[in-house]
Design an enzyme around this catalytic site. Structure first.
Site, PDB file in Angstrom:
ATOM      1  N   SER A 232      54.055 -18.564 -68.277  1.00 57.13           N
ATOM      2  CA  SER A 232      52.704 -19.093 -67.724  1.00 57.13           C
ATOM      3  C   SER A 232      52.660 -20.616 -67.024  1.00 57.13           C
ATOM      4  CB  SER A 232      51.824 -19.133 -68.891  1.00 57.13           C
ATOM      5  OG  SER A 232      50.523 -18.744 -68.603  1.00 57.13           O
ATOM      6  N   HIS A 375      48.936 -11.380 -72.579  1.00 57.01           N
ATOM      7  CA  HIS A 375      49.838 -12.346 -72.009  1.00 57.01           C
ATOM      8  C   HIS A 375      50.781 -13.178 -73.158  1.00 57.01           C
ATOM      9  CE1 HIS A 375      50.152 -15.739 -69.143  1.00 57.01           C
ATOM     10  NE2 HIS A 375      49.552 -16.854 -70.161  1.00 57.01           N
TER      11      HIS A 375
HETATM   12  C1  GCU Z   1      45.413 -20.287 -68.410  1.00 57.11           C
HETATM   13  C2  GCU Z   1      45.670 -20.654 -67.098  1.00 57.11           C
HETATM   14  C3  GCU Z   1      46.610 -20.011 -66.507  1.00 57.11           C
HETATM   15  C4  GCU Z   1      47.906 -20.304 -67.241  1.00 57.11           C
HETATM   16  C5  GCU Z   1      47.688 -19.938 -68.575  1.00 57.11           C
HETATM   17  C6  GCU Z   1      48.639 -20.568 -69.607  1.00 57.11           C
HETATM   18  O1  GCU Z   1      44.954 -19.162 -68.847  1.00 57.11           O
HETATM   19  O2  GCU Z   1      44.177 -20.309 -66.303  1.00 57.11           O
HETATM   20  O3  GCU Z   1      47.028 -20.311 -65.185  1.00 57.11           O
HETATM   21  O4  GCU Z   1      49.225 -19.457 -66.797  1.00 57.11           O
HETATM   22  O5  GCU Z   1      46.518 -20.884 -69.166  1.00 57.11           O
HETATM   23  O6  GCU Z   1      49.732 -21.219 -69.287  1.00 57.11           O
HETATM   24  O7  GCU Z   1      48.900 -19.700 -70.634  1.00 57.11           O
END
Ligand code: GCU
Length: 395
Positions: A232, A375
């Site tokens: 992420s 995610h």
């Molecule tokens: C949030 C953010 C994302 C990122 C994520 C993470 O959702 O909006 O851009 O990738 O955090 O790091 O888990």
């Protein structure tokens, strides 16, 4: 009183709702994509050879990302030293040796120390190929142990890899106010005054580069067989670090989404405006001028892929992670693959449309999978990564 309170609440809530644009999850509303061509230079020259790529087009694209998106990663330093310390229990004493390494960098009379945690197989013969994970979980500020599966140390060790991790916080806090309290204000304070200066994602990338300095410095590691993994936000940092540092043989941004693997111009899920509003400390100041103006970006993320060519790269998505735009992640990889094929002659073919994908696509230079679920970085993701890594390190 109650009515006044609820009126105030409604007003505040509607203000909040107005300032947070609703994300688009409807494919039919994705704008027609007009993407910059990897093979046409700023002066209109058609790029045909690896020489022209390396000398003309790649530096141009790199500079655009540096200037307009992530900011520079400065590499000048006066001294770097590595010191082993003993502060934690080794959770895997039967399989691995734990090394806690303080990496101290000095520049212009200032010193800064970051912490790297390294596990080395107890059995087998080194030098070991090494997998570095950039970690940012607030639950594990020492960067060592994370959820089951997120950093599967015993599994990686059993497969013959050394594996290391540092926590983002040890380099630059993940906080819009405090982000500069690490290396930025200590070692590179001038970056803060520059609109294309280093911010948090760049600083995390810098941390990965210092970890690589350590691997190169030690006979325990086969630093030519090195893998950089991030999930992420750390996946975004992984991509930018690898674009800056060709010492990484394999780059794996897991579900890195907006500002990472996904094409910004699709405006699907998280957008440039949304990410810059929630995380103003991640990208440089210039990137804010593309809030709600993605079509004006002179680059898109397929060109970030091209900066890593011909080194191995693997993207991944999760079906329910629409915020990260799985289709946009796949598309940028497949569009970036043209540089792998046409400039470097690598076999990197993606004949399937996103909607037709069945299982993982595994080729030596490029790979992709989408798994079911949300995610996260999971054992299933690692299973595919290990296959991909082994394909690359088979000799
Ligand atoms: C949030 C953010 C994302 C990122 C994520 C993470 O959702 O909006 O851009 O990738 O955090 O790091 O888990």
């Amino acid at each position: 009183m109650k009515t006044l309170f609820s009126a105030l609440f409604t007003l505040l809530f509607s203000q909040f709702a107005m300032s947070q644009p609703t994300p688009n999850y409807d494919e039919s509303k994705v704008p027609d994509l007009v993407l910059p061509d990897p093979f046409v230079s700023a002066k209109g020259k058609i790029i045909q050879s690896a020489k022209e790529w390396e000398e003309i087009r790649r530096p141009e694209i790199f500079r655009l990302f540096e200037e307009q998106v992530y900011g520079k990663i400065p590499t000048d330093l006066d001294n770097i030293s590595f010191e082993e310390v003993k502060e934690s229990e080794n959770p895997y004493p039967d399989q691995a040796i734990l090394k806690e390494v303080n990496i101290t960098v000095s520049r212009k009379g200032q010193h800064y120390t970051m912490r790297l945690n390294v596990f080395i197989p107890k059995s087998g013969k080194g030098p070991f190929p090494v997998i570095l994970l950039i970690n940012y979980s607030p639950k594990y500020p020492n960067g060592q142990i994370v959820e089951e599966g997120f950093w599967p140390v015993p599994e990686l060790i059993a497969q013959g890899f050394a594996t290391a991790s540092f926590h983002a916080e040890t380099v630059a806090p993940d906080d819009k106010i405090r982000f500069s309290e690490g290396i930025i204000s200590k070692l590179y304070p001038e970056q803060l005054e520059q609109a294309d200066g280093m911010r948090a994602l760049g600083a995390w990338g810098w941390g990965a580069m210092r970890a690589m300095d350590y691997f190169e410095n030690s006979a325990l590691f086969d630093s030519e067989k090195s893998v950089l993994v991030g999930h992420s936000r750390a996946g975004k940092a992984t991509l930018w670090a690898s674009a800056n540092d060709p010492r990484w043989a394999v780059t794996i941004p897991n579900e890195s989404g907006c500002g990472g693997a996904a094409l910004s111009k699709r405006k699907f899920g998280e957008t440039v405006q949304v990410i810059n509003t929630s995380f103003p400390h991640w990208f440089n100041d210039n990137f804010k001028s593309y809030n709600n103006k993605e079509e004006e970006l002179p680059i898109d993320q397929h060109l970030l892929v091209s900066l890593i060519a011909p080194r191995a790269i693997y993207f991944s998505s999760a079906r329910e992670d629409r915020w990260a735009d799985p289709k946009g992640e796949y598309l940028s990889l497949t569009l970036g693959s043209r540089v792998y094929q046409e400039i470097f002659g690598k076999k990197a073919v993606f004949p399937l449309e996103f909607e037709e994908l069945q299982g993982p696509i595994l080729q030596p230079s490029m790979g992709y999978h989408i798994r079911e679920g949300e995610h996260n970085l999971t054992p299933e993701d690692w299973k595919h990564y290990l296959e991909f890594i082994k394909l690359n390190f088979k000799n």
